[in-house]
Design an enzyme around this catalytic site. Structure first.
Site, PDB file in Angstrom:
ATOM      1  N   LYS A  22       1.070  -1.906  -0.012  1.00 40.88           N
ATOM      2  CA  LYS A  22      -0.426   0.013  -0.096  1.00 40.88           C
ATOM      3  C   LYS A  22       0.882   0.944   0.453  1.00 40.88           C
ATOM      4  O   LYS A  22       0.492   1.922  -1.215  1.00 40.88           O
ATOM      5  CB  LYS A  22      -0.721   0.332   1.264  1.00 40.88           C
ATOM      6  CG  LYS A  22      -1.263   1.185   1.299  1.00 40.88           C
ATOM      7  CD  LYS A  22      -2.243   1.217   3.496  1.00 40.88           C
ATOM      8  CE  LYS A  22      -1.883   1.424   3.745  1.00 40.88           C
ATOM      9  NZ  LYS A  22      -1.080   3.034   4.209  1.00 40.88           N
ATOM     10  N   ARG A  97      -5.518  11.293   4.042  1.00 41.42           N
ATOM     11  CA  ARG A  97      -4.633  11.798   4.661  1.00 41.42           C
ATOM     12  C   ARG A  97      -3.392  11.731   3.982  1.00 41.42           C
ATOM     13  O   ARG A  97      -3.073  12.395   3.462  1.00 41.42           O
ATOM     14  CB  ARG A  97      -4.677  12.476   6.251  1.00 41.42           C
ATOM     15  CG  ARG A  97      -4.213  11.004   6.753  1.00 41.42           C
ATOM     16  CD  ARG A  97      -3.631  11.556   8.411  1.00 41.42           C
ATOM     17  NE  ARG A  97      -2.576  12.475   8.328  1.00 41.42           N
ATOM     18  CZ  ARG A  97      -1.576  12.743   8.145  1.00 41.42           C
ATOM     19  NH1 ARG A  97      -0.560  11.384   7.069  1.00 41.42           N
ATOM     20  NH2 ARG A  97      -0.730  13.617   7.662  1.00 41.42           N
ATOM     21  N   ARG A 126      -0.954  14.272  12.828  1.00 41.12           N
ATOM     22  CA  ARG A 126       0.134  14.144  11.692  1.00 41.12           C
ATOM     23  C   ARG A 126       0.505  15.948  11.014  1.00 41.12           C
ATOM     24  O   ARG A 126      -0.319  15.906   9.846  1.00 41.12           O
ATOM     25  CB  ARG A 126      -1.003  13.356  11.021  1.00 41.12           C
ATOM     26  CG  ARG A 126      -1.297  11.749  11.376  1.00 41.12           C
ATOM     27  CD  ARG A 126      -0.297  11.182  11.771  1.00 41.12           C
ATOM     28  NE  ARG A 126       0.083  10.344  10.558  1.00 41.12           N
ATOM     29  CZ  ARG A 126      -0.727   9.392  10.137  1.00 41.12           C
ATOM     30  NH1 ARG A 126      -1.359   8.506   9.836  1.00 41.12           N
ATOM     31  NH2 ARG A 126       0.372   9.515   8.467  1.00 41.12           N
ATOM     32  N   PRO A 127       1.170  16.457  11.274  1.00 39.25           N
ATOM     33  CA  PRO A 127       1.445  17.626  11.391  1.00 39.25           C
ATOM     34  C   PRO A 127       2.363  17.824   9.998  1.00 39.25           C
ATOM     35  O   PRO A 127       2.539  16.113   9.631  1.00 39.25           O
ATOM     36  CB  PRO A 127       2.734  18.279  12.103  1.00 39.25           C
ATOM     37  CG  PRO A 127       3.230  17.257  13.097  1.00 39.25           C
ATOM     38  CD  PRO A 127       1.910  16.589  13.171  1.00 39.25           C
ATOM     39  N   ILE A 128       2.500  18.416   8.934  1.00 38.40           N
ATOM     40  CA  ILE A 128       2.842  18.497   8.062  1.00 38.40           C
ATOM     41  C   ILE A 128       4.027  19.038   7.472  1.00 38.40           C
ATOM     42  O   ILE A 128       4.655  20.191   6.695  1.00 38.40           O
ATOM     43  CB  ILE A 128       1.854  17.901   6.331  1.00 38.40           C
ATOM     44  CG1 ILE A 128       1.686  19.420   6.208  1.00 38.40           C
ATOM     45  CG2 ILE A 128       0.925  16.661   6.271  1.00 38.40           C
ATOM     46  CD1 ILE A 128       0.582  20.303   4.872  1.00 38.40           C
ATOM     47  N   ASP A 129       4.280  20.161   8.635  1.00 35.71           N
ATOM     48  CA  ASP A 129       5.486  21.331   8.688  1.00 35.71           C
ATOM     49  C   ASP A 129       6.457  21.062   7.902  1.00 35.71           C
ATOM     50  O   ASP A 129       7.155  21.661   7.093  1.00 35.71           O
ATOM     51  CB  ASP A 129       5.529  21.186  10.547  1.00 35.71           C
ATOM     52  CG  ASP A 129       6.189  20.028  11.043  1.00 35.71           C
ATOM     53  OD1 ASP A 129       7.484  20.284  11.294  1.00 35.71           O
ATOM     54  OD2 ASP A 129       5.552  19.621  11.084  1.00 35.71           O
ATOM     55  N   ASP A 309       3.876   0.699  12.400  1.00 36.53           N
ATOM     56  CA  ASP A 309       2.513  -0.257  11.860  1.00 36.53           C
ATOM     57  C   ASP A 309       2.563  -1.911  11.973  1.00 36.53           C
ATOM     58  O   ASP A 309       2.116  -2.639  11.908  1.00 36.53           O
ATOM     59  CB  ASP A 309       3.008  -0.396   9.916  1.00 36.53           C
ATOM     60  CG  ASP A 309       3.082   0.832   9.677  1.00 36.53           C
ATOM     61  OD1 ASP A 309       3.054   1.188   8.100  1.00 36.53           O
ATOM     62  OD2 ASP A 309       2.266   2.541  10.474  1.00 36.53           O
ATOM     63  N   ILE A 331       7.126   6.516  16.929  1.00 31.35           N
ATOM     64  CA  ILE A 331       7.233   7.323  16.198  1.00 31.35           C
ATOM     65  C   ILE A 331       5.611   8.392  16.509  1.00 31.35           C
ATOM     66  O   ILE A 331       5.210   9.622  15.758  1.00 31.35           O
ATOM     67  CB  ILE A 331       6.686   6.271  14.721  1.00 31.35           C
ATOM     68  CG1 ILE A 331       7.862   5.433  14.835  1.00 31.35           C
ATOM     69  CG2 ILE A 331       6.810   6.981  13.381  1.00 31.35           C
ATOM     70  CD1 ILE A 331       9.062   6.153  14.200  1.00 31.35           C
ATOM     71  N   ARG A 401      -8.842  -1.024   4.021  1.00 31.71           N
ATOM     72  CA  ARG A 401      -8.115   0.594   3.640  1.00 31.71           C
ATOM     73  C   ARG A 401      -6.380   0.045   3.459  1.00 31.71           C
ATOM     74  O   ARG A 401      -6.134   0.275   2.463  1.00 31.71           O
ATOM     75  CB  ARG A 401      -7.751   1.609   4.420  1.00 31.71           C
ATOM     76  CG  ARG A 401      -8.992   2.801   4.713  1.00 31.71           C
ATOM     77  CD  ARG A 401      -7.808   3.856   5.683  1.00 31.71           C
ATOM     78  NE  ARG A 401      -7.097   4.375   5.110  1.00 31.71           N
ATOM     79  CZ  ARG A 401      -5.953   4.586   5.962  1.00 31.71           C
ATOM     80  NH1 ARG A 401      -6.252   4.660   7.260  1.00 31.71           N
ATOM     81  NH2 ARG A 401      -4.409   4.970   5.484  1.00 31.71           N
TER      82      ARG A 401
END
Ligand code: EPZ
Length: 421
Positions: A22, A97, A126-129, A309, A331, A401
């Site tokens: 995936k 996301r 889950r930031p994307i900075d 995971d 994580i 998913r």
């Protein structure tokens, strides 16, 4: 809403083929935007995240078709010659996301992108900075307004980027943004996951010039053009690890074919440490387990460490092992949501922040439980397979998913599991 009904206590035995990864398919499908002729992606898993990625590509104007193969996988055909779009609707971003992985490719193709903030999910904020700061360094102007990211750049420029954390998504976004730009981009402290190498291999087949994937330093020399190619994605190391844990939990004996054992060293060593008999012959992994004892300390780490995971899935295995296990989730902020549901089945687990202590019990009991997220849902399936009695697992959409028809795979190993719509 679909649910799974599982009758526990059956040792899983038989042969299973590994599904496609995936976490490879998503960035590779984004990369297909960078060519104007056909890309053919083979061995895609038949999962809802693949559907989401197809929807996004179509929304951007690409022509996408799919073929269901005899082995249950999908071959996805993509032609992005007409992909003039640059906006991913909020509804699609909310559905998946990790759609943020399209940002680098859209900017590379159109110099413009408008996406809504991916927002948090079950695992935390889950930031994307890191994505944003890296793209800004490459010359992207990013306006964060009313929950949207309005991105524009006259020209993407290669540069040196030091990641504050080896973010998988940020590494992939930078690779996709830099592959067609002027100059060289060097990513330091890059993520080393196998899916990053798969993306590099796909892009280099297309005509890119990328080296270093799998190490902490990736170099991307910008090229002027990329061609469509055919590519088979790597096996899904997390799905394979999940089924190995299911066989071990039920004291079964199975063979999983066409894996990449080299991508699973930490998972395989933990399974060996807790008493499983593992044999690797070329791409095939066989596992059997008579007695399970606990692994005392499990700490999730960026690759090649123990994968986050696999945390929920391995925890489920430890609930009936002899002895205690201490899990440290380094994580994600909030990746113990499955614990409350495992409690309902009789598991003895205490959590404190990012630490969970599992005390092995002799028995788990069938119960009605709810999937909380993708891997948490898989952990409940494993617990149900080893529990006494019948379990009902709701919110199966989380599991769908990332796992290709999980009930079919487990039935192939002898499990008593059915899906009820
Ligand atoms: C990828 O997510 C995977 N998803 C995840 O798999 C996996 O758990 C994760 O990598 C870690 O291995 C896909 O590849 C589609 P990250 P990603 O960026 O890219 C923080 C599954 O179950 N961070 O490596 O989102 C972040 O909050 C999924 O298959 C920032 O702070 O992961 C997290 O704590 C779940 N700022 C950590 O880094 C950023 O800009 C890891 O994130 C980006 C990330």
């Amino acid at each position: 809403m679909a649910r799974l009904v599982v009758s526990g206590g059956v040792p899983l035995c038989g042969v299973l083929e590994a599904q496609g990864a995936k976490n490879s398919v998503l960035p590779i499908m984004a990369a297909a935007l960078l060519a104007d002729d056909d890309c053919v992606i083979e061995h895609c898993p038949d999962i809802s995240d693949t559907d989401c990625a197809v929807e996004i590509l179509s929304e951007l104007g690409a022509f996408v078709s799919q073929k269901r193969e005899a082995d249950g996988s999908r071959t996805v055909y993509i032609n992005a010659s007409n992909a003039l779009g640059f906006e991913i609707p909020d509804s699609m971003m909310r559905k998946m996301r990790s759609s943020v992985i399209f940002l680098g490719a859209i900017l590379s193709r159109r110099g413009r992108a408008l996406i809504s903030f991916p927002g948090g999910c079950e695992l935390g904020p889950r930031p994307i900075d890191i994505h944003i700061s890296s793209l800004k360094k490459m010359g992207v102007r990013i306006n964060e307004i009313h929950g949207f990211l309005d991105c524009e750049c006259d020209k993407l420029c290669g540069t040196d980027i030091d990641l504050t954390f080896p973010s998988v998504g940020a590494t992939e976004n930078i690779m996709l943004a830099s592959v067609l730009c002027d100059g060289e981009t060097v990513i330091n402290n890059a993520a080393k996951e196998p899916e990053i190498e798969d993306l590099q291999n796909f892009l280099n087949k297309m005509g890119a010039s990328i080296t270093g994937a799998g190490t902490g330093c990736i170099k991307i020399k910008g090229v002027s053009h990329l061609n469509g190619v055919r590519h088979r994605v790597i096996p899904d190391r997390i799905a394979v690890g999940t089924y190995l844990c299911a066989v071990a939990a039920t004291r079964g004996n199975a063979l999983i074919k066409n894996t990449e054992p080299g991508h699973m060293s930490s998972t395989l060593s933990f399974l060996t440490d807790c008493g499983c008999n593992i044999e690797v012959v070329d791409k095939d992994i066989s596992i059997s387990c008579d007695e399970l004892h606990s692994v005392k300390h499990i700490r999730t780490m960026p690759y090649p460490g123990f994968p986050t995971d696999m945390q929920a899935v391995f925890m489920s295995l430890m609930t009936k092992a002899k002895g205690n296990s201490v899990f440290v989730e380094t994580i994600f902020e909030n990746r113990f949501k499955h614990v409350g549901e495992l409690h309902r089945m009789g598991a003895k687990i205490t959590t404190d922040g990012r630490v969970a202590v599992v005390e092995g019990v002799k028995k788990l009991y069938g119960a009605r439980v709810e999937s909380t997220d993708l891997r948490g849902g898989a952990s409940l399936v494993i617990a149900a397979l080893t529990a006494e009695g019948t379990s009902i697992i709701d919110n199966v959409y989380h599991i769908d998913r990332g796992y290709d028809h999980i009930e079919k795979s487990l039935t192939a190993l002898g499990a008593k599991i059915i899906r009820e719509q």
